[in-house]
Write an enzyme that holds these catalytic residues in place. Sequence first.
Site, PDB file in Angstrom:
ATOM      1  N   GLU A 133      67.597  40.615 -22.961  1.00 25.52           N
ATOM      2  CA  GLU A 133      67.255  39.679 -21.892  1.00 25.52           C
ATOM      3  C   GLU A 133      66.614  40.436 -20.723  1.00 25.52           C
ATOM      4  O   GLU A 133      66.649  41.668 -20.669  1.00 25.52           O
ATOM      5  CB  GLU A 133      68.522  38.935 -21.452  1.00 25.52           C
ATOM      6  N   ASP A 135      61.914  33.463 -22.176  1.00 27.59           N
ATOM      7  CA  ASP A 135      62.079  34.350 -21.017  1.00 27.59           C
ATOM      8  C   ASP A 135      61.599  35.773 -21.313  1.00 27.59           C
ATOM      9  O   ASP A 135      61.868  36.692 -20.548  1.00 27.59           O
ATOM     10  CB  ASP A 135      63.542  34.356 -20.544  1.00 27.59           C
ATOM     11  N   HIS A 182      62.419  37.670 -23.961  1.00 28.56           N
ATOM     12  CA  HIS A 182      63.302  38.593 -24.686  1.00 28.56           C
ATOM     13  C   HIS A 182      62.775  38.860 -26.093  1.00 28.56           C
ATOM     14  O   HIS A 182      62.122  38.008 -26.697  1.00 28.56           O
ATOM     15  CB  HIS A 182      64.758  38.104 -24.708  1.00 28.56           C
ATOM     16  N   ASP A 230      69.893  41.254 -34.407  1.00 27.78           N
ATOM     17  CA  ASP A 230      70.981  40.904 -33.491  1.00 27.78           C
ATOM     18  C   ASP A 230      72.010  39.996 -34.175  1.00 27.78           C
ATOM     19  O   ASP A 230      71.797  39.536 -35.297  1.00 27.78           O
ATOM     20  CB  ASP A 230      70.422  40.228 -32.226  1.00 27.78           C
TER      21      ASP A 230
HETATM   22  C1  GLP Z   1      66.439  34.017 -30.465  1.00 25.60           C
HETATM   23  C2  GLP Z   1      66.564  35.359 -31.214  1.00 25.60           C
HETATM   24  C3  GLP Z   1      65.267  36.081 -31.183  1.00 25.60           C
HETATM   25  C4  GLP Z   1      64.151  35.080 -31.354  1.00 25.60           C
HETATM   26  C5  GLP Z   1      64.044  34.240 -30.097  1.00 25.60           C
HETATM   27  C6  GLP Z   1      63.110  33.060 -30.236  1.00 25.60           C
HETATM   28  O1  GLP Z   1      67.480  33.652 -29.693  1.00 25.60           O
HETATM   29  N1  GLP Z   1      67.619  36.223 -30.848  1.00 25.60           N
HETATM   30  O2  GLP Z   1      65.253  37.071 -32.199  1.00 25.60           O
HETATM   31  O3  GLP Z   1      62.926  35.721 -31.548  1.00 25.60           O
HETATM   32  O4  GLP Z   1      65.305  33.898 -29.623  1.00 25.60           O
HETATM   33  O5  GLP Z   1      63.667  32.062 -31.043  1.00 25.60           O
HETATM   34  P1  GLP Z   1      62.831  30.940 -31.748  1.00 25.60           P
HETATM   35  O6  GLP Z   1      62.040  31.616 -32.806  1.00 25.60           O
HETATM   36  O7  GLP Z   1      63.843  29.987 -32.336  1.00 25.60           O
HETATM   37  O8  GLP Z   1      61.982  30.310 -30.708  1.00 25.60           O
END
Ligand code: GLP
Length: 257
Positions: free
Chosen positions: A144, A137, A139, A66
């Site tokens: 989302e 959440d 995702h 992304d």
């Molecule tokens: C982010 C990314 C995801 C990631 C998730 C968790 O916003 N877009 O690819 O897996 O949210 O993030 P983190 O690893 O910092 O907890």
Amino acid sequence: MKIGIFSTPSEASAKAAELVIAEFQAGATNFGVATGSTPDLLYQNLRRAHQLGTFTLEGKRAFALDEYIGISKDHPESYRNVLRRALVGDERTGLREADLHTPEGTTADPHQAARDYDRSIAAAGGIDLQILGIGADGHIGFNEPCGDMHSRTHIDALTDQTITDNARFFGGDPGAVPTHCITQGLGTIMEARQILLLAFGANKARAVMEMVEGPMSARWPATVLQNHSNVTVLLDEDAAANLQLRELHQKRWEMQQ
Ligand code: GLP
């Protein structure tokens, strides 16, 4: 789903690195890479293996999940720049800049950019091994809750929870976090031949429980992975804390090792 529970993120990440290195030694070409904090230790392990000569992404391709929409190309928190710092160059994992693919978040037509990105993954032959984190959440990528479970790469809006969670990368200011993104769709992610999802910390415990033991539901997007036949989930104790069938997961994990 294979569920591995480890005492610390460091132990889980060492196992993750072992699995990634084995896949690339066995001929994997296209690496699906996640951002966020979760894969940091994995990437650190891969950089160490590259220094030791046991792993290289030279001549391989990496595809991001992304990218934020509207974030400047120079911004240190654009996912392209995050991944460049983690993986690109001889002093990292040997990945060449031209082989790092990220959705184009600054174009005038992000919908076209999303379609182009989806096609570029298919044209490269698809993802061999996809690394995933998970949002609090539920995702994956930036898909989302309550979206299309078969989506292709598309534009999504971020939830307030995700914006709050990601404010730490933007000086603690939720107002500085971009509000929209281009993300590989759930359908796109599901086409990866193998998926390795990492989750650490108590704030992931609910999402992990829903993903592993809950009913498949767009409310918790990661539950779509229940329908993929090659998913490995590596957790630390805190992220595993809400699992009701822990003993069963552990027995199955031991059988597979
Ligand atoms: C982010 C990314 C995801 C990631 C998730 C968790 O916003 N877009 O690819 O897996 O949210 O993030 P983190 O690893 O910092 O907890």
